[in-house]
Design a protein around this motif. Structure first.
Motif: not given
Lengths: 450, 115
Positions: A90, A109, A111, A114, A163, A166, A446-450
């Motif tokens: 992050p 974007k 991805g 974690e 990731a 997304r 865990r996959v997040t896209v910011v």
């Protein structure tokens, strides 16, 4: 669906060429750029950086690279997959967003993958049944449990693919297997599933060949005298089709060579049992394919046999294991080797008389026998030799005492000694490696896209 | 019979696997591979590398690549950051393998490469 995807690897290890990824994105067509920034000891360094600063703990080199290549990435729509997130993806993503804004890119974007970092979960995982015994030696985890500095699971390619699916332009992971960096984009592009084991095996084989950067394009190559333009060596590109058939190549006009010899050598690099190459995604049988040299720096592989993945992830832990130091002296002139042996004897005898003892010591003669021992006889005439002395001990002061005994022998020992630069050797922490297995069901990625 | 060096019929690459190293040996020809399977026994390799390899030698065959993969047990002085060796990662062990001397039939083709 694209019928051909190009995946280049621009970084084979932390410290590899900083210009190679720039050349890969600029010098020809490319869809994906993969980059490896994590050596075995890197994670412990990053954990320590994060302890001191909650915004640190990732590969800063990667942020500098993106600053150089972001305009090209946007223009050519090249996506990047890197393990540069270290133990703080992050924070790396925040640093990347700042770089993007500087370039006027406000919709980048990123991805974030974690779940590999289990350092803070060790007690919990032990309670849930993880034993963490050493998978090579069988030694119990209790031997090192109170000295663990980092603990990471090698995760596979599917979270990376998620990731990308997304919408991520850059995917930042921590510890993933090196071949997964290349396999992730293939899964994303071609919709491969966990039971497509032969396709996953092809993708993993392709990623294995390119994971060490230029080692499949002429680097570390036995017939080195035949390699054209080493200075401009091209880094590898996988050209892969939806059915998994792929070609290893490099950009036109770059140096180096892609042929059967170099690709064969790299396939064997860091290989164990070739019939059971185990990744988190698939088990590959490396005895079940053939290489085809198509000329023009292109080597093709069309099929390989895969088997279902095992129920375990591999865990890589690092732990504190004492201190070490090495010192070097260059010894020249008549009877150089005899003098070097005498110098070693003097240094060790002086340390003995001071009363210091070490857990381990080593004496090496660079130029004569440090790499290959006594395979070849000692040459009769030696112009010069480098004496390398090393010690290891739990006690830092003991190791530092050794460091003070190297320089004096230049003036109070035999003649013709030089090459002592950079001050006294200082005690370095030894961060040792502890491999283990953990049941997959205990790990959640865990996959997040910011 | 004539005496040759392994590098006249094969090339190699090596690296680390924990506290072991591995050396992959690739033969230039099928005849070379067949001869290698016969001559490069784990015992023979262990003898050749005795000042490097403290543990066991294990051999795997990859006929599809005309290659043999050798695991050189306990050859890195602990390996990784624990090792005091100049070559802590076994990067040079492939080159060491290629220095092996072999007795082969007089008519066996052996490329006189300039290593």
């Amino acid at each position: 669906m694209k019928q051909l995807v190009r995946i280049g690897n621009g970084q084979g290890f932390w410290g590899d060429s900083i210009d190679a990824p720039v050349r890969l994105v600029e010098d020809g067509p490319l869809d994906y750029l993969t980059l490896d920034y994590l050596a075995e000891v890197t994670m412990s360094i990053m954990q320590r950086q994060k302890e001191k600063n909650p915004q640190a703990g990732y590969a800063r080199d990667f942020v500098e690279l993106i600053d150089r290549i972001l305009p090209t990435l946007m223009k050519k729509n090249i996506k990047v997959i890197a393990n540069a997130g270290g133990v703080n993806a992050p924070a790396a993503a925040e640093a990347l967003q700042a770089v993007a804004r500087k370039h006027g890119v406000n919709d980048l974007k990123i991805g974030i993958v974690e779940g590999d970092d289990i350092l803070s979960r060790i007690d919990e995982l032990v309670d849930q049944g993880a034993t963490f015994e050493n998978m090579d030696t069988g030694a119990p985890f209790s031997e090192i449990r109170d000295r663990v500095k980092s603990a990471n699971v090698y995760i596979g390619a599917f979270p990376l693919a998620e990731a990308l699916s997304r919408g991520a332009q850059i995917v930042l992971a921590g510890r993933v297997t090196d071949p997964a960096l290349a396999l992730g984009p293939m899964i994303h592009e071609f919709g491969w599933q966990p039971d497509d084991v032969d396709k996953l095996a092809l993708g993993t084989l392709a990623g294995h060949i390119t994971e060490c950067g230029a080692q499949c394009t002429g680097g570390n190559y036995s017939r080195w005298w035949e390699v054209p333009d080493y200075a401009g060596i091209g880094y590898p590109i996988i050209e892969i089709q939806p059915d998994g058939e792929f070609v290893i190549t490099k950009h036109e006009g770059t140096g180096g060579v892609v042929n059967l010899m170099g690709v064969s050598e790299q396939i064997l690099y860091e290989m164990g049992d070739p019939k059971n190459y185990i990744s988190p995604d698939v088990v590959v049988d490396f005895t079940t394919f053939n290489l085809k040299d198509e000329g023009n720096d292109r080597v093709r592989i069309d099929t390989v046999k895969g088997g279902p993945a095992t129920p375990f992830y591999k865990v890589s832990m690092s732990y504190f294991a004492g201190y070490k130091a090495s010192g070097q002296l260059t010894i020249s002139g008549p009877r150089a080797y005899e003098k070097a042996q005498k110098v070693a004897e003097i240094v060790w005898e002086r340390l003995k008389r001071t009363g210091y003892t070490f857990q381990d010591t080593r004496t090496e003669y660079l130029g004569i026998s440090s790499c290959h021992g006594d395979i070849n006889p000692v040459p009769k005439q030696i112009n010069e030799v480098v004496l390398r002395l090393s010690v290891r001990d739990e006690d830092k002061n003991t190791v530092n005492r050794f460091g003070k005994e190297i320089a004096p022998v230049i003036t109070n020992g035999p003649p013709g000694i030089t090459g002592f630069a950079g001050g006294r050797p200082k005690a370095q922490e030894i961060i040792a490696y502890w491999p283990a297995l953990i049941p997959k069901e205990l790990i959640q990625t865990r996959v997040t896209v910011v | 019979m004539k005496t040759i060096k392994l590098y006249q019929i094969a090339h190699a690459r090596s690296g680390d696997k924990g506290s072991n190293s591995n050396a992959g040996v690739v033969f230039y020809t099928r005849a070379g591979y067949d001869l290698g399977c016969e001559l490069l026994t784990p015992e023979r390799v262990k003898t050749h590398l005795q000042s490097i390899v403290k543990g066991e030698v294990t051999r795997y065959e990859l006929p599809n690549l005309r290659a043999l993969n050798f695991i050189l047990g306990d050859s890195l002085g602990g390996g990784g950051s624990e090792s005091l060796q100049n070559d802590a990662q076994g990067k040079t062990h492939g080159q060491a393998m290629l220095l092996m001397t072999l007795d082969v039939p007089d008519d066996f083709p052996a490329d006189d490469v300039g290593i």
